[in-house]
Design an enzyme around this catalytic site. Structure first.
Site, PDB file in Angstrom:
ATOM      1  CB  ALA A  61       3.114   4.622  -0.465  1.00 45.87           C
ATOM      2  N   GLY A 106      -0.190   0.721  -2.316  1.00 43.62           N
ATOM      3  CA  GLY A 106       0.433   0.824  -3.624  1.00 43.62           C
ATOM      4  C   GLY A 106       0.850  -0.516  -4.185  1.00 43.62           C
ATOM      5  CD  GLU A 109      -3.269   2.331  -5.266  1.00 49.65           C
ATOM      6  OE1 GLU A 109      -4.074   3.219  -5.591  1.00 49.65           O
ATOM      7  OE2 GLU A 109      -2.272   2.562  -4.540  1.00 49.65           O
ATOM      8  CD  GLU A 129      -4.318   2.899  -0.152  1.00 45.90           C
ATOM      9  OE1 GLU A 129      -3.504   2.610  -1.046  1.00 45.90           O
ATOM     10  OE2 GLU A 129      -5.302   2.168   0.145  1.00 45.90           O
TER      11      GLU A 129
END
Length: 255
Positions: A61, A106, A109, A129
């Site tokens: 992210a 991300g 993901e 994270e």
């Protein structure tokens, strides 16, 4: 555009284009959701490849953007974040991730939203994270555990460590490891092969597996049974069975 769309041979390519690391900011997340809806509608798209380019898939992210958000803002945004990734996962057509370089946070993901992951020998994947005092928020705690099992998922999520391509293959996080220069070509070839298959049956297979994993066995079997019976109403079923009887297996040309 932070994500470009190209369509060739029935295959749509989502090309992440936010140098240098393809950080998945809000605009990119929203663009992914828009493209997922578009390729779902388009009859000329039969399969999808997600690619970050030759050097990096997506390194996570946009931390600078996230840092400016407080709890109230993230309560609102977290739903949109998950919906964007879920939209990719729910594309009712085969989806393959072509992973080069980093696929972290991300980025990992997003790769988890694909049906199949082809990784470069130089790829590194992970959910870091926890090193920010957070947990994955775009589906990582759920899709990763379903893919590699809870113990291996907890190892990656609890430690935030990165895994190289060979370990990712060993634990089932990726499905194939190839030289970096071959990643996109192999991903596109895999998708193009499936693009020639029976579209409704492929949709049925994907939904039966994915939805079945979300429920109990009896409910999953009901999903399978309904799709299986329903496919007997399709032209592709007639084409496939006729071709099998007349010419042998694997020679049908589906419409």
């Amino acid at each position: 555009m932070t994500v470009n769309l190209e369509v060739a041979d029935g295959v749509a390519t989502f090309r992440l284009d936010r140098p240098p690391m393809n950080a998945l900011d809000i605009a990119t997340q929203d663009r992914l959701r828009e493209l997922a809806a578009e390729v779902t509608r388009r009859d000329d798209v039969r399969a999808v490849v997600i690619w970050g380019g030759e050097k990096v898939f997506a390194a996570g992210a946009d931390i600078k953007e996230m840092r400016e958000m407080d709890h109230a803002a993230m309560v609102v945004r977290s739903g949109d974040l998950q919906e964007s990734f879920t939209a990719v996962a729910r594309i009712p057509k085969p989806v393959v991730a072509a992973v080069t370089g980093y696929a972290l946070g991300g980025g990992c993901e997003l790769a988890l939203c694909a049906d199949f992951r082809i990784a470069a020998e130089n790829a590194k994947l992970g959910q870091p994270e926890i090193l920010l005092g957070l947990i994955p928020g775009a589906g990582g705690t759920q899709r990763l555990a379903r893919l590699v099992g809870p113990a291996k998922a907890k190892d990656l999520i609890f430690t935030g460590r990165q895994v190289k391509a060979d370990e990712a293959l060993a634990i089932g996080l990726v499905d194939r490891v190839v030289p970096a220069e071959e990643v996109y070509a192999q991903a596109h070839a895999w998708a193009a092969k499936l693009a020639k298959g029976p579209a409704i049956a492929l949709r049925a297979a994907k939904e039966s597996v994915d939805r079945g994993l979300e429920t109990d066995l009896d409910s999953g079997l009901a999903i399978e049974r309904n799709w299986f019976a329903g496919l007997f109403a399709t032209e592709d079923r007639e084409i496939g069975m006729r071709s099998f009887v007349e010419d042998g297996p694997g020679k049908a040309t589906f419409r």
